[in-house]
Design an enzyme around this catalytic site. Structure first.
Site, PDB file in Angstrom:
ATOM      1  N   ASP A 207      42.169  26.384 -15.298  1.00 49.03           N
ATOM      2  CA  ASP A 207      41.369  26.627 -14.171  1.00 49.03           C
ATOM      3  C   ASP A 207      41.650  27.996 -13.762  1.00 49.03           C
ATOM      4  OD1 ASP A 207      39.777  25.926 -11.828  1.00 49.03           O
ATOM      5  OD2 ASP A 207      41.191  25.336 -10.640  1.00 49.03           O
TER       6      ASP A 207
ATOM      7  N   TYR B 235      40.458  31.780 -11.397  1.00 54.10           N
ATOM      8  CA  TYR B 235      40.318  32.093 -10.138  1.00 54.10           C
ATOM      9  C   TYR B 235      39.283  33.234  -9.786  1.00 54.10           C
ATOM     10  CZ  TYR B 235      43.188  33.409  -5.770  1.00 54.10           C
ATOM     11  OH  TYR B 235      43.573  33.470  -4.112  1.00 54.10           O
TER      12      TYR B 235
ATOM     13  N   HIS C 233      36.868  34.415  -2.565  1.00 51.89           N
ATOM     14  CA  HIS C 233      37.930  33.590  -2.398  1.00 51.89           C
ATOM     15  C   HIS C 233      39.238  34.173  -2.364  1.00 51.89           C
ATOM     16  CE1 HIS C 233      39.726  29.723  -2.395  1.00 51.89           C
ATOM     17  NE2 HIS C 233      40.457  29.997  -3.959  1.00 51.89           N
TER      18      HIS C 233
ATOM     19  N   ARG D 115      49.023  37.032   2.883  1.00 51.54           N
ATOM     20  CA  ARG D 115      49.495  38.224   2.690  1.00 51.54           C
ATOM     21  C   ARG D 115      48.449  39.565   3.131  1.00 51.54           C
ATOM     22  NH1 ARG D 115      49.119  36.168  -2.027  1.00 51.54           N
ATOM     23  NH2 ARG D 115      47.454  37.520  -2.675  1.00 51.54           N
TER      24      ARG D 115
ATOM     25  N   GLU E  44      37.975  22.088  -3.505  1.00 49.83           N
ATOM     26  CA  GLU E  44      37.423  23.357  -4.035  1.00 49.83           C
ATOM     27  C   GLU E  44      36.184  23.120  -4.902  1.00 49.83           C
ATOM     28  OE1 GLU E  44      41.627  26.065  -4.036  1.00 49.83           O
ATOM     29  OE2 GLU E  44      40.702  25.474  -5.925  1.00 49.83           O
TER      30      GLU E  44
ATOM     31  N   GLU F 116      33.819  24.299  -7.491  1.00 46.51           N
ATOM     32  CA  GLU F 116      33.886  24.981  -8.512  1.00 46.51           C
ATOM     33  C   GLU F 116      32.792  24.743  -9.578  1.00 46.51           C
ATOM     34  OE1 GLU F 116      37.623  25.480 -10.348  1.00 46.51           O
ATOM     35  OE2 GLU F 116      38.985  25.108  -8.726  1.00 46.51           O
TER      36      GLU F 116
ATOM     37  N   ASP G 274      38.342  20.748  -7.336  1.00 49.06           N
ATOM     38  CA  ASP G 274      39.768  21.012  -7.670  1.00 49.06           C
ATOM     39  C   ASP G 274      40.206  20.642  -6.444  1.00 49.06           C
ATOM     40  OD1 ASP G 274      42.184  21.600  -8.862  1.00 49.06           O
ATOM     41  OD2 ASP G 274      41.820  23.719  -8.266  1.00 49.06           O
TER      42      ASP G 274
ATOM     43  N   ARG H 210      47.075  21.595   0.369  1.00 51.14           N
ATOM     44  CA  ARG H 210      47.660  22.812   0.728  1.00 51.14           C
ATOM     45  C   ARG H 210      48.997  22.988   1.292  1.00 51.14           C
ATOM     46  NH1 ARG H 210      43.862  25.702  -2.134  1.00 51.14           N
ATOM     47  NH2 ARG H 210      41.824  25.458  -1.510  1.00 51.14           N
TER      48      ARG H 210
ATOM     49  N   GLN I 180      50.990  23.035  -1.683  1.00 49.96           N
ATOM     50  CA  GLN I 180      50.980  24.114  -2.373  1.00 49.96           C
ATOM     51  C   GLN I 180      51.773  25.618  -1.889  1.00 49.96           C
ATOM     52  OE1 GLN I 180      46.801  25.388  -2.668  1.00 49.96           O
ATOM     53  NE2 GLN I 180      47.128  26.894  -4.162  1.00 49.96           N
TER      54      GLN I 180
ATOM     55  N   TYR J 238      54.178  26.982  -4.932  1.00 52.32           N
ATOM     56  CA  TYR J 238      53.451  27.854  -5.782  1.00 52.32           C
ATOM     57  C   TYR J 238      54.279  29.129  -6.157  1.00 52.32           C
ATOM     58  CZ  TYR J 238      52.024  31.480  -2.245  1.00 52.32           C
ATOM     59  OH  TYR J 238      52.075  32.822  -1.669  1.00 52.32           O
TER      60      TYR J 238
ATOM     61  N   LYS K 127      47.950  20.348  -7.265  1.00 52.33           N
ATOM     62  CA  LYS K 127      46.777  20.302  -7.665  1.00 52.33           C
ATOM     63  C   LYS K 127      46.586  19.351  -8.963  1.00 52.33           C
ATOM     64  CE  LYS K 127      44.999  24.959  -6.495  1.00 52.33           C
ATOM     65  NZ  LYS K 127      43.704  24.627  -6.092  1.00 52.33           N
TER      66      LYS K 127
ATOM     67  N   THR L 193      41.060  15.809 -10.093  1.00 51.01           N
ATOM     68  CA  THR L 193      40.067  16.771 -10.502  1.00 51.01           C
ATOM     69  C   THR L 193      38.974  15.934 -10.853  1.00 51.01           C
ATOM     70  OG1 THR L 193      41.458  18.502 -11.507  1.00 51.01           O
ATOM     71  CG2 THR L 193      39.109  18.718 -11.781  1.00 51.01           C
TER      72      THR L 193
ATOM     73  N   THR M 138      37.356  28.332  -7.079  1.00 50.55           N
ATOM     74  CA  THR M 138      36.552  28.277  -5.981  1.00 50.55           C
ATOM     75  C   THR M 138      35.549  29.364  -5.952  1.00 50.55           C
ATOM     76  OG1 THR M 138      38.429  27.304  -4.922  1.00 50.55           O
ATOM     77  CG2 THR M 138      36.521  27.874  -3.643  1.00 50.55           C
TER      78      THR M 138
ATOM     79  N   GLU N  50      39.733  28.199   3.671  1.00 47.73           N
ATOM     80  CA  GLU N  50      38.915  29.433   4.047  1.00 47.73           C
ATOM     81  C   GLU N  50      38.185  29.024   5.381  1.00 47.73           C
ATOM     82  OE1 GLU N  50      36.964  31.848   0.667  1.00 47.73           O
ATOM     83  OE2 GLU N  50      37.454  30.028  -0.206  1.00 47.73           O
TER      84      GLU N  50
END
Length: 436
Positions: A135, A137, A142, A151, A207, A209, A241, A245, A248, A252, A261, A265, A368, A382
């Site tokens: 998978d 990104y 996203h 961040r 997600e 995808e 996906d 959260r 995660q 992560y 995750k 799927t 995503t 999001e």
């Protein structure tokens, strides 16, 4: 390149395929694997309108090209994926001929009808035996939106615009559309608690995808040049996906996604071939001024001009309350795959650039699919700003994340003037409560 199979003026003698909003007109001809109550053996079919053509039966009647007969009598699409573009194209041309109103005489139609059946009578299977799943990104929108939540001072890490970011997923938990999804357990650490807890996820998400299936692949130790990548991309499906959260955000770092995750799927059952999507090829994403150009191994003029795909991808939600009231699903978002920062060919080439051997039936997830506007964001993380800005549904319900009984429905289609609209079908999954 376009050929007669893309001609928007052509129709099928299967009338349901000629409806303006049909996902599966003559110009599509997606491939999948199915079973029926009368014949429980898994076999390959192609969708045409609301019908499907049994390719194993068609091969048995010598209706298919010689090079495609054996691979179309298998229980998965893997042998066909391995056969390469020449066989794929010959099969598509023949199917277009057999199902075309202008190309299939009455005597031949009688033979083809013996291989036809309603899609409603079939139970769809995963289209391939998926050995490996990666998978990516690939949406900068996203990545930026999620980065701002975690961040705010540095939403994009320094490597994002240089290297396609990805992780190896879990192929054993991939399931076909319609398979329920059990809410997972795992470790999470609420911000107001000193130690983590173990329990059912409270922040379950989807997600949106696109998944791409690998064709012939490459030997271990050999790369796939970007100019040759198109010959190794068989077709695409919708991909959900599922993501926990709260799990995660705790697990992560430092190595990325894991239990958040790998529990589920979901894929749509029909693989829309890359040849079917030829009328909807588009330029790759136009990088803003100041962004670095891709390194030479990820740069190719043809991919820059035609590596994008103009696909509209949507997320719909059907809650338990909506279902009980007989209400229709509500659309949460709509995005365009053309806005992805990296093309599918770049993802494949980068994956194999270190000599990693890709094999027929391997699956690449795009990551995503999100766009620059709030209504094009491809996940609840999001859309609800990590749950701080809940969505209000038309019936008055609110959602920060998914609740038990919620059904997520992904849909996709491609349309433009001068081409026949084609669809990707649906990718559905309903959330079940966590196991006691």
């Amino acid at each position: 390149m376009l050929n007669p199979t893309h001609d928007p003026a052509r129709t099928s003698w299967i009338e349901s395929a000629n409806q303006a909003a049909a996902d599966f007109p003559l110009q599509n001809l997606p491939l999948g694997v199915f079973r029926t109550a009368e014949n429980p053996a898994a076999r390959i079919g192609t969708a045409i309108g609301d019908q499907m053509l049994d390719l194993s039966a068609a091969a048995g009647l010598d209706l298919l090209p010689i090079a495609a007969r054996s691979v179309c009598q298998q229980a998965t699409l893997n042998p066909l994926m391995a056969a390469g573009p020449a066989v794929w194209s010959a099969l598509r041309a023949r199917l277009s001929e057999l199902l075309g109103a202008d190309s299939c005489p009455a005597a031949l139609r009688a033979q083809v009808r013996r291989c036809l059946g309603p899609q409603s009578a079939a139970t769809m299977q995963l289209p391939a035996a998926i050995g490996d799943y990666t998978d990516f990104y690939a949406s900068i929108f996203h990545a930026t939106n999620v980065g701002l939540l975690f961040r705010p001072d540095q939403p994009l890490l320094p490597n994002y615009k240089w290297v396609p970011i990805g992780y190896h997923g879990r192929s054993s938990s991939i399931a076909v559309s319609g398979t329920p999804v059990r809410r997972p357990h795992g470790q999470s650490k609420p911000a107001d608690q000193p130690v983590p807890r173990f329990g059912a996820s409270k922040s379950l998400d989807y997600e949106l995808e696109l998944g791409a299936f690998v064709g012939p692949g490459n030997p271990q130790g050999a790369a796939i040049p970007l100019a040759a990548a198109a010959g190794h991309l068989f077709g695409v499906v919708l991909l959900n996906d599922w993501s926990a959260r709260d799990l995660q955000s705790w697990e992560y770092q430092p190595l990325g996604p894991f239990l958040a995750k790998n529990f589920a799927t979901t894929l749509s059952p029909w693989v829309v071939t890359m040849e079917a999507l030829a009328p909807f090829r588009a330029p790759a994403f136009a990088r803003p001024t100041g962004d670095p150009a891709p390194l030479p191994y990820l740069a190719d003029g043809n991919d820059a001009a035609h590596g994008g795909l103009a696909l509209r991808l949507e997320v719909w939600l059907l809650t338990e309350k909506m279902r009980a009231a007989g209400s229709a699903p509500h659309r949460l978002s709509s995005g365009n795959f053309q806005q992805m920062y990296w093309t599918l060919a770049q993802l494949l080439t980068h994956h194999a650039s270190n000599g990693c051997n890709l094999r027929p039936g391997d699956l690449l997830g795009s990551g995503t699919v999100s766009g620059p506007t709030p209504d094009s964001r491809g996940c609840l993380l999001e859309l609800t700003a990590r749950g701080t800005e809940p969505l209000r549904l038309p019936n008055g319900e609110e959602r920060r994340f998914l609740e038990d009984g919620d059904e997520v429905i992904l849909r996709g289609y491609a349309e433009r003037p001068g081409a026949r609209r084609i669809g990707l079908g649906e990718c559905r999954g309903r959330v079940l409560p966590a196991q006691a």
